[in-house]
Design an enzyme around this catalytic site. Structure first.
Site, PDB file in Angstrom:
ATOM      1  N   GLY A   1      13.491  70.640  19.913  1.00  0.00           N
ATOM      2  CA  GLY A   1      14.543  69.809  20.509  1.00  0.00           C
ATOM      3  C   GLY A   1      15.510  69.309  19.445  1.00  0.00           C
ATOM      4  N   VAL A   2      16.557  68.656  19.926  1.00  0.00           N
ATOM      5  CA  VAL A   2      17.637  68.229  19.025  1.00  0.00           C
ATOM      6  C   VAL A   2      17.213  67.072  18.110  1.00  0.00           C
ATOM      7  CG1 VAL A   2      18.667  66.761  20.832  1.00  0.00           C
ATOM      8  CG2 VAL A   2      20.079  67.531  18.936  1.00  0.00           C
TER       9      VAL A   2
ATOM     10  N   GLY B   1      11.243  62.989  15.299  1.00  0.00           N
ATOM     11  CA  GLY B   1      12.529  62.587  15.860  1.00  0.00           C
ATOM     12  C   GLY B   1      12.405  61.373  16.769  1.00  0.00           C
TER      13      GLY B   1
ATOM     14  N   CYS C   1       4.441  66.335  29.505  1.00  0.00           N
ATOM     15  CA  CYS C   1       4.712  67.696  29.015  1.00  0.00           C
ATOM     16  C   CYS C   1       3.707  68.728  29.508  1.00  0.00           C
ATOM     17  CB  CYS C   1       4.811  67.694  27.494  1.00  0.00           C
ATOM     18  SG  CYS C   1       3.231  67.460  26.655  1.00  0.00           S
TER      19      CYS C   1
ATOM     20  N   SER D   1       9.773  69.941  17.563  1.00  0.00           N
ATOM     21  CA  SER D   1       9.461  70.318  18.945  1.00  0.00           C
ATOM     22  C   SER D   1      10.340  71.467  19.426  1.00  0.00           C
ATOM     23  CB  SER D   1       9.687  69.110  19.854  1.00  0.00           C
ATOM     24  OG  SER D   1      11.054  68.748  19.804  1.00  0.00           O
TER      25      SER D   1
ATOM     26  N   ALA E   1       7.668  67.386  12.041  1.00  0.00           N
ATOM     27  CA  ALA E   1       7.128  67.841  13.336  1.00  0.00           C
ATOM     28  C   ALA E   1       8.301  68.260  14.199  1.00  0.00           C
ATOM     29  CB  ALA E   1       6.350  66.708  13.995  1.00  0.00           C
TER      30      ALA E   1
ATOM     31  N   CYS F   1      -1.039  60.725  22.889  1.00  0.00           N
ATOM     32  CA  CYS F   1      -0.696  61.860  22.013  1.00  0.00           C
ATOM     33  C   CYS F   1      -0.281  61.341  20.634  1.00  0.00           C
ATOM     34  CB  CYS F   1       0.425  62.680  22.645  1.00  0.00           C
ATOM     35  SG  CYS F   1       0.979  64.062  21.622  1.00  0.00           S
TER      36      CYS F   1
HETATM   37  N1  ATP Z   1       5.328  70.531  20.249  1.00  0.00           N
HETATM   38  C1  ATP Z   1       5.718  69.764  19.228  1.00  0.00           C
HETATM   39  N2  ATP Z   1       5.576  70.208  17.943  1.00  0.00           N
HETATM   40  C2  ATP Z   1       5.935  69.448  16.883  1.00  0.00           C
HETATM   41  N3  ATP Z   1       6.458  68.216  17.009  1.00  0.00           N
HETATM   42  C3  ATP Z   1       6.628  67.721  18.242  1.00  0.00           C
HETATM   43  C4  ATP Z   1       6.267  68.453  19.420  1.00  0.00           C
HETATM   44  N4  ATP Z   1       6.556  67.690  20.500  1.00  0.00           N
HETATM   45  C5  ATP Z   1       7.074  66.534  20.024  1.00  0.00           C
HETATM   46  N5  ATP Z   1       7.126  66.538  18.676  1.00  0.00           N
HETATM   47  C6  ATP Z   1       7.609  65.463  17.763  1.00  0.00           C
HETATM   48  O1  ATP Z   1       7.536  64.212  18.408  1.00  0.00           O
HETATM   49  C7  ATP Z   1       8.840  63.653  18.542  1.00  0.00           C
HETATM   50  C8  ATP Z   1       8.978  62.891  19.844  1.00  0.00           C
HETATM   51  O2  ATP Z   1       8.629  63.719  20.908  1.00  0.00           O
HETATM   52  P1  ATP Z   1       9.327  63.591  22.328  1.00  0.00           P
HETATM   53  O3  ATP Z   1       8.550  64.455  23.259  1.00  0.00           O
HETATM   54  O4  ATP Z   1       9.531  62.175  22.622  1.00  0.00           O
HETATM   55  O5  ATP Z   1      10.649  64.389  22.072  1.00  0.00           O
HETATM   56  P2  ATP Z   1      12.187  64.097  22.155  1.00  0.00           P
HETATM   57  O6  ATP Z   1      12.555  62.664  21.999  1.00  0.00           O
HETATM   58  O7  ATP Z   1      12.718  64.856  23.303  1.00  0.00           O
HETATM   59  O8  ATP Z   1      12.578  64.815  20.766  1.00  0.00           O
HETATM   60  P3  ATP Z   1      13.083  66.279  20.547  1.00  0.00           P
HETATM   61  O9  ATP Z   1      14.545  66.252  20.907  1.00  0.00           O
HETATM   62  O10 ATP Z   1      12.838  66.506  19.077  1.00  0.00           O
HETATM   63  O11 ATP Z   1      12.271  67.188  21.434  1.00  0.00           O
HETATM   64  C9  ATP Z   1       9.790  64.836  18.406  1.00  0.00           C
HETATM   65  O12 ATP Z   1      11.063  64.434  17.972  1.00  0.00           O
HETATM   66  C10 ATP Z   1       9.058  65.690  17.398  1.00  0.00           C
HETATM   67  O13 ATP Z   1       9.264  65.236  16.072  1.00  0.00           O
END
Ligand code: ATP
Length: 365
Positions: free
Chosen positions: A10-11, A125, A198, A8, A6, A101
């Site tokens: 992001g890192v 992540g 979000c 997002s 999955a 979510c």
């Molecule tokens: N829109 C999306 N599509 C796919 N996977 C998502 C999405 N948003 C979140 N995720 C998954 O859920 C995890 C946790 O989401 P969170 O919003 O806490 O992001 P985060 O800790 O900022 O991680 P990231 O740096 O990957 O954005 C992410 O690492 C990713 O694997």
């Protein structure tokens, strides 16, 4: 294993996917389009799924040499997360949409589709760890306590945990994840962390709720029921809040007043002194266990009521009808709708949604 990563944009999810590839798994990347609201799709939005986020996720997938898809889950997200958030606030409760979510989208809708398509697990992540325990898989806190996300994952059950993969949970710090991303040539290595809710692009939760719930003037009362002011919409208040209570008349003891309760049916906000926020007992009917259920119906544990609040030692009592928890020291400012996550050491036992709170300070104290 066949892994659905999955992503997002992001890192964290980029490095998680990279580690899954490096571990020899057969990985496919997927970005979830979760919102259709214009504001959340725009560049600079604080949401989790702008057009740029999808592009970032695609670039990472290309770098890793894995197939990549965008799946539109916006309808499920609207029904199960956004509408739930609105109706919980309408009911005077304080929900946690990230937890919802995880429960309904990432580890339900997404995981179900992944399994249907022949994947063994969904990789995210998230910062949390999975441990092979005596009675099956256990969910534990992450090594980096500042990033630990075990609280919002407390809703996962044994079956969901069995198909979940968290490659980042044992990494000692987020700085190391960023450094690794840079080393791997991942372009989002320095992308800021996502924060807030979000689907509320500018972070103005009150303004957003006012639009969705509708603002209606109502009464502010003290714990005896005496009217001491008016408000312009109960949704704008949560338990423990002090700001925004333009009471005019000072309290008899001269001390500030805090929101103790929101009563949506009568559109009333109940206020009182800070001491009255102390909660001696919480209970709820909606509960789940993260893995094997506890073997006793009464046990010592720690209870955490917010994503980053301190866990408090407590005694838990479980019946078929629900869970009741009595903390060793009173909890501060608990609102119905919040989730209480129970831990033993670093292990997440499970969680329940708080329906009822019992004040540690009687009304006429
Ligand atoms: N829109 C999306 N599509 C796919 N996977 C998502 C999405 N948003 C979140 N995720 C998954 O859920 C995890 C946790 O989401 P969170 O919003 O806490 O992001 P985060 O800790 O900022 O991680 P990231 O740096 O990957 O954005 C992410 O690492 C990713 O694997």
């Amino acid at each position: 294993m066949r892994i659905l990563a999955a992503m997002s944009g992001g890192v964290d999810s980029a490095v998680a996917a990279a580690r899954a590839v490096e571990a020899g798994h057969d990985v496919v990347g997927v970005h979830l389009a979760l919102s259709r609201a214009g504001g959340t799709l725009r560049t600079g939005s604080r949401g989790c799924c702008t057009i740029e986020d999808a592009l970032d996720a695609r670039r990472v997938s290309d770098l890793l040499g894995i197939p990549f898809y965008v799946w539109d889950f916006s309808e499920r997200f609207r029904d199960d997360v956004i509408d739930d958030f609105i109706s919980e606030y309408k009911a005077g409760r304080t929900p946690n949409p990230c937890l919802r979510c995880n429960e309904k989208i990432k580890f339900a809708a997404l995981l179900e589709r992944a399994i249907e398509l022949g994947f063994d697990a969904v990789c995210t992540g998230h910062y949390a760890t999975l441990v092979d325990g005596e009675n099956g898989l256990e969910l534990h806190r992450a090594s980096d306590s500042a990033k630990d996300q075990s609280y919002v994952l407390g809703v996962l059950n044994a079956q969901q945990l069995a198909h979940t993969y968290f490659p980042l949970g044992s990494t000692p710090s987020k700085a190391l994840v960023r450094a690794e991303a840079a080393e791997r040539g991942i372009t989002v290595a320095q992308k800021p962390d996502s924060h807030d809710i979000c689907f509320i692009p500018d972070g103005d939760t009150r303004g957003w709720l006012a639009e969705k719930v509708g603002a209606e003037t109502g009464e502010v009362v003290d714990r005896t029921g005496a009217v001491i002011g008016t408000h312009e919409g109960a949704h704008a208040f949560t338990v423990g809040q002090r700001r925004g209570l333009h009471l005019g008349v000072p309290a008899p003891d001269g001390k500030p007043r805090f929101v103790l309760e929101v009563r949506p049916v009568t559109n009333t906000v109940v206020v009182g002194p800070k001491e009255a926020l102390a909660i001696a007992e919480i209970s709820g009917e909606r509960f789940s266990w993260a893995g094997a259920a506890p073997s006793a119906s009464e046990f010592a544990c720690e209870v955490q009521i917010r994503a980053h609040s301190e866990p408090v030692p407590a005694q838990a009592f479980v019946t078929e009808a629900g869970v009741r928890v009595v903390p060793d020291v009173p909890l501060d400012g608990v609102a119905p709708g919040q989730s209480a996550v129970l831990y033993i050491g670093t292990r997440v036992l499970g969680q329940f949604t708080i329906d009822t709170t019992v004040s540690a300070v009687p009304v006429d104290a």
